[in-house]
Enzyme design. Structure first.
Site, PDB file in Angstrom:
ATOM      1  N   ALA A 124       6.100   5.448  49.488  1.00 19.99           N
ATOM      2  CA  ALA A 124       4.933   6.285  49.813  1.00 19.99           C
ATOM      3  C   ALA A 124       5.177   7.721  49.383  1.00 19.99           C
ATOM      4  O   ALA A 124       6.311   8.209  49.404  1.00 19.99           O
ATOM      5  CB  ALA A 124       4.630   6.244  51.308  1.00 19.99           C
ATOM      6  N   GLU A 157       5.511  -6.863  47.561  1.00 18.33           N
ATOM      7  CA  GLU A 157       4.169  -7.283  47.978  1.00 18.33           C
ATOM      8  C   GLU A 157       3.286  -6.051  48.082  1.00 18.33           C
ATOM      9  O   GLU A 157       3.750  -4.987  48.474  1.00 18.33           O
ATOM     10  CB  GLU A 157       4.182  -7.963  49.358  1.00 18.33           C
ATOM     11  CG  GLU A 157       4.682  -9.369  49.361  1.00 18.33           C
ATOM     12  CD  GLU A 157       6.095  -9.452  49.924  1.00 18.33           C
ATOM     13  OE1 GLU A 157       6.549  -8.440  50.496  1.00 18.33           O
ATOM     14  OE2 GLU A 157       6.738 -10.502  49.763  1.00 18.33           O
ATOM     15  N   TYR A 169       2.523   0.044  39.854  1.00 17.79           N
ATOM     16  CA  TYR A 169       3.456  -1.056  39.572  1.00 17.79           C
ATOM     17  C   TYR A 169       3.207  -1.657  38.183  1.00 17.79           C
ATOM     18  O   TYR A 169       4.153  -1.968  37.466  1.00 17.79           O
ATOM     19  CB  TYR A 169       3.328  -2.150  40.648  1.00 17.79           C
ATOM     20  CG  TYR A 169       3.592  -1.661  42.061  1.00 17.79           C
ATOM     21  CD1 TYR A 169       4.559  -0.690  42.314  1.00 17.79           C
ATOM     22  CD2 TYR A 169       2.874  -2.152  43.145  1.00 17.79           C
ATOM     23  CE1 TYR A 169       4.792  -0.217  43.595  1.00 17.79           C
ATOM     24  CE2 TYR A 169       3.107  -1.697  44.433  1.00 17.79           C
ATOM     25  CZ  TYR A 169       4.055  -0.729  44.648  1.00 17.79           C
ATOM     26  OH  TYR A 169       4.287  -0.265  45.919  1.00 17.79           O
TER      27      TYR A 169
HETATM   28  C1  LIG Z   1       1.084   4.317  45.631  1.00 16.01           C
HETATM   29  C2  LIG Z   1       1.637   5.732  45.773  1.00 16.01           C
HETATM   30  C3  LIG Z   1       3.081   5.638  46.287  1.00 16.01           C
HETATM   31  C4  LIG Z   1       1.640   6.426  44.402  1.00 16.01           C
HETATM   32  O1  LIG Z   1       2.296   7.667  44.549  1.00 16.01           O
HETATM   33  P1  LIG Z   1       1.966   8.928  43.627  1.00 16.01           P
HETATM   34  O2  LIG Z   1       3.010   9.942  43.900  1.00 16.01           O
HETATM   35  O3  LIG Z   1       0.555   9.361  43.792  1.00 16.01           O
HETATM   36  O4  LIG Z   1       2.168   8.294  42.184  1.00 16.01           O
HETATM   37  P2  LIG Z   1       2.215   9.038  40.777  1.00 16.01           P
HETATM   38  O5  LIG Z   1       1.582  10.367  40.802  1.00 16.01           O
HETATM   39  O6  LIG Z   1       3.625   8.973  40.292  1.00 16.01           O
HETATM   40  O7  LIG Z   1       1.278   8.054  39.932  1.00 16.01           O
HETATM   41  C5  LIG Z   1       1.811   7.075  39.112  1.00 16.01           C
HETATM   42  C6  LIG Z   1       0.767   6.111  38.622  1.00 16.01           C
HETATM   43  O8  LIG Z   1       0.227   5.380  39.707  1.00 16.01           O
HETATM   44  C7  LIG Z   1      -1.130   5.064  39.429  1.00 16.01           C
HETATM   45  N1  LIG Z   1      -1.937   5.692  40.468  1.00 16.01           N
HETATM   46  C8  LIG Z   1      -1.507   6.437  41.492  1.00 16.01           C
HETATM   47  N2  LIG Z   1      -2.545   6.787  42.291  1.00 16.01           N
HETATM   48  C9  LIG Z   1      -3.642   6.238  41.737  1.00 16.01           C
HETATM   49  C10 LIG Z   1      -5.015   6.226  42.089  1.00 16.01           C
HETATM   50  N3  LIG Z   1      -5.446   6.876  43.188  1.00 16.01           N
HETATM   51  N4  LIG Z   1      -5.877   5.551  41.317  1.00 16.01           N
HETATM   52  C11 LIG Z   1      -5.447   4.906  40.221  1.00 16.01           C
HETATM   53  N5  LIG Z   1      -4.148   4.883  39.816  1.00 16.01           N
HETATM   54  C12 LIG Z   1      -3.256   5.540  40.571  1.00 16.01           C
HETATM   55  C13 LIG Z   1      -1.426   5.608  38.046  1.00 16.01           C
HETATM   56  O9  LIG Z   1      -1.121   4.581  37.129  1.00 16.01           O
HETATM   57  C14 LIG Z   1      -0.421   6.737  37.948  1.00 16.01           C
HETATM   58  O10 LIG Z   1      -0.081   7.025  36.642  1.00 16.01           O
HETATM   59  P3  LIG Z   1      -0.961   8.149  35.845  1.00 16.01           P
HETATM   60  O11 LIG Z   1      -0.916   9.379  36.695  1.00 16.01           O
HETATM   61  O12 LIG Z   1      -0.235   8.261  34.549  1.00 16.01           O
HETATM   62  O13 LIG Z   1      -2.342   7.587  35.733  1.00 16.01           O
HETATM   63  C15 LIG Z   1       0.767   6.588  46.730  1.00 16.01           C
HETATM   64  O14 LIG Z   1      -0.595   6.442  46.354  1.00 16.01           O
HETATM   65  C16 LIG Z   1       0.916   6.253  48.194  1.00 16.01           C
HETATM   66  O15 LIG Z   1       1.802   6.748  48.876  1.00 16.01           O
HETATM   67  N6  LIG Z   1       0.027   5.397  48.740  1.00 16.01           N
HETATM   68  C17 LIG Z   1       0.069   5.045  50.163  1.00 16.01           C
HETATM   69  C18 LIG Z   1       1.245   4.158  50.475  1.00 16.01           C
HETATM   70  C19 LIG Z   1       1.179   2.872  49.679  1.00 16.01           C
HETATM   71  O16 LIG Z   1       0.129   2.275  49.508  1.00 16.01           O
HETATM   72  N7  LIG Z   1       2.362   2.423  49.216  1.00 16.01           N
HETATM   73  C20 LIG Z   1       2.484   1.198  48.450  1.00 16.01           C
HETATM   74  C21 LIG Z   1       2.707   0.058  49.366  1.00 16.01           C
HETATM   75  S1  LIG Z   1       2.825  -1.477  48.461  1.00 16.01           S
END
Ligand SMILES: CC(C)(COP(=O)(O)OP(=O)(O)OC[C@H]1O[C@@H](n2cnc3c(N)ncnc32)[C@H](O)[C@@H]1OP(=O)(O)O)[C@@H](O)C(=O)NCCC(=O)NCCS
Length: 219
Positions: A124, A157, A169
């Site tokens: 996260a 998952e 992913y």
């Molecule tokens: C999933 C999560 C960890 C991504 O973290 P983040 O720091 O925003 O990720 P990044 O900035 O490194 O983004 C990497 C890639 O993720 C994808 N991505 C991240 N957020 C996205 C969004 N809101 N919509 C579409 N793609 C997204 C894109 O492919 C992005 O690459 P890009 O910027 O080149 O398009 C974050 O959204 C999060 O903490 N979510 C809540 C917790 C969660 O769901 N964890 C996963 C449990 S399985």
């Protein structure tokens, strides 16, 4: 140095300050309050604090990390040159000067190793820090550790509705290989089972090198 639980990113009001640099480091017990704040802001059913304590102190298969946003070091923040030279000589700290600056925890993740399988248990980024490459930096760190431990496959998952995480992913080579019905207890949502099938191949290593190379410095 213990983590502060201040999670606000640099905003317009302090835009003149230097941008932070992101460093991925092993999670410590001191990080747990900051991790719990992100956990509660990110998941409908947060892990309890004791789960993190268990992973950090009792589970030898666990590899848990935090993403730290460090202020870029200023002259006053740096240790005196003599001290740094000594520290380097005796291996007390890494050379990275960000090690010596104040930081806030802006993300975290955890992975378990089972023989030759690495399973990403959680990841996260704090809501205020998303879409700035933090999640990618954390994921790369986990995948590098899985390589170091000779994993042949990486699994996880993810909720079918969690598009953002699935995109992250897929970008790193995960493919959907199955579905777990009603896996999540809060809303009985299905989980997609995703894996990097050809993780232990020169092609995937080259792909990961390229993704890491393309990742811009954190803004
Ligand atoms: C999933 C999560 C960890 C991504 O973290 P983040 O720091 O925003 O990720 P990044 O900035 O490194 O983004 C990497 C890639 O993720 C994808 N991505 C991240 N957020 C996205 C969004 N809101 N919509 C579409 N793609 C997204 C894109 O492919 C992005 O690459 P890009 O910027 O080149 O398009 C974050 O959204 C999060 O903490 N979510 C809540 C917790 C969660 O769901 N964890 C996963 C449990 S399985």
């Amino acid at each position: 140095m213990s983590a502060q639980v201040i999670l606000n990113p640099p905003r317009a009001s302090n835009a003149s300050k230097p941008a932070p640099s992101i460093l991925i480091a092993p999670m410590s017990l001191d990080d747990i309050p900051a991790v719990m704040a992100i956990e509660r802001a990110s998941f409908p059913r947060p892990w309890p604090e004791r789960a993190y304590r268990y992973e950090l102190t009792e589970n030898p298969q666990a590899y848990f990390v935090v993403a730290r946003a460090h202020e870029r070091p200023t002259a006053q923040m740096m240790p005196r040159p003599g001290w740094q030279r000594l520290a380097q000589r005796f291996g007390l700290q890494r050379r990275d000067s960000a090690q010596f600056t104040p930081y806030v925890v802006v993300g975290f993740a955890g992975m378990w190793m089972h023989v030759d399988e690495a399973h990403i248990a959680t990841i996260a980024t704090h809501p205020d820090w998303r879409r700035r490459g933090v999640g990618q930096r954390i994921l790369i760190n986990l995948l590098r550790e899985a390589q170091r431990r000779h994993a042949r496959v990486v699994t996880l998952e993810v909720r079918v509705s969690n598009f953002a995480a699935q995109q992250l992913y897929r970008k790193y080579g995960f493919e959907e290989v199955g579905r777990r019905k009603a896996y999540y207890q809060d809303n009985r949502e299905d989980a997609l089972l995703m894996t990097i099938v050809h993780f232990d191949t020169p092609e995937y290593r080259a792909q990961l090198d390229e993704l890491e190379r393309r990742l811009r410095p954190a803004e």
